[in-house]
Design an enzyme around this catalytic site. Structure first.
Site, PDB file in Angstrom:
ATOM      1  CG  HIS A   1      -1.712   1.195   1.482  1.00 22.83           C
ATOM      2  ND1 HIS A   1      -3.092   1.209   1.507  1.00 22.83           N
ATOM      3  CD2 HIS A   1      -1.329   2.478   1.732  1.00 22.83           C
ATOM      4  CE1 HIS A   1      -3.512   2.446   1.753  1.00 22.83           C
ATOM      5  NE2 HIS A   1      -2.466   3.229   1.891  1.00 22.83           N
ATOM      6  CD  GLU A   2       1.862   3.278   3.669  1.00 27.61           C
ATOM      7  OE1 GLU A   2       1.942   4.406   3.146  1.00 27.61           O
ATOM      8  OE2 GLU A   2       0.862   2.901   4.310  1.00 27.61           O
TER       9      GLU A   2
END
Ligand code: NI
Length: 172
Positions: free
Chosen positions: A136-137
């Protein structure tokens, strides 16, 4: 250390492709530490530099629960070198899309190569919430938000609500 304001979507600074870091020097280390502090203050488990308006390939992650010792990860130029064919679907949120959640499907396990806060090249093999969080990051570094993984119908509903709450905040 300093708390950095976290950008709320929609914001053009969340859609940029971030630039690789040449080396992790004192300036990048300070950015990593400030990002970790800001993430913890916001009760997040991950934060990417574009979310604080810095277009650099830097992310921080700490998936330790409240009753566990912190396990902060500081990563520059993270790269997925292997991803499992097996996928996992689970609910995601984001500090840049507060109070919104959606199911996202991603590879269940990944191996990530990155440069740590001491400018050393490292590899991490992750599964579960850590795998999901790192992916996600890393998406943020290419201007991708979790809502870009869901249907445009659902995405537009969430983004419209965020625009609306920004207007209310600006007016109030
Ligand atoms: Ni996010």
């Amino acid at each position: 250390m300093a708390l950095l304001p976290i950008l709320i979507a929609p914001d053009p600074r969340l859609k940029v492709t971030a630039e690789a870091v040449e080396r992790v020097d004192a300036e990048v280390r300070a950015l990593m530490d400030n990002m970790l502090e800001s993430m913890h203050a916001a009760n997040g488990i991950g934060l990417a530099a574009p979310q604080v308006g810095v277009a650099k390939r830097v992310i921080v992650v700490d998936t330790a629960r409240e009753d566990e010792a912190p396990r902060p990860l500081r990563m520059a130029n993270p790269e997925i070198v292997w991803a499992s064919e097996e996928t996992e679907c689970s609910e995601e949120g984001c500090l840049s899309l507060p109070d919104h959640f959606a199911d996202v499907t991603r590879p269940a396990r990944v191996r990530v190569r990155y440069i740590d806060h001491e400018n050393e090249i490292r590899e991490l093999e992750a599964d579960g919430i850590l795998s999901k969080c790192v992916q996600h990051e890393m998406d943020h570094l290419d201007g991708v938000l979790f809502v870009d993984h869901i249907s445009s119908l659902k995405r537009n509903i969430i983004l419209r609500k965020l625009v609306k709450s920004k207007r209310v905040e600006a007016a109030g």
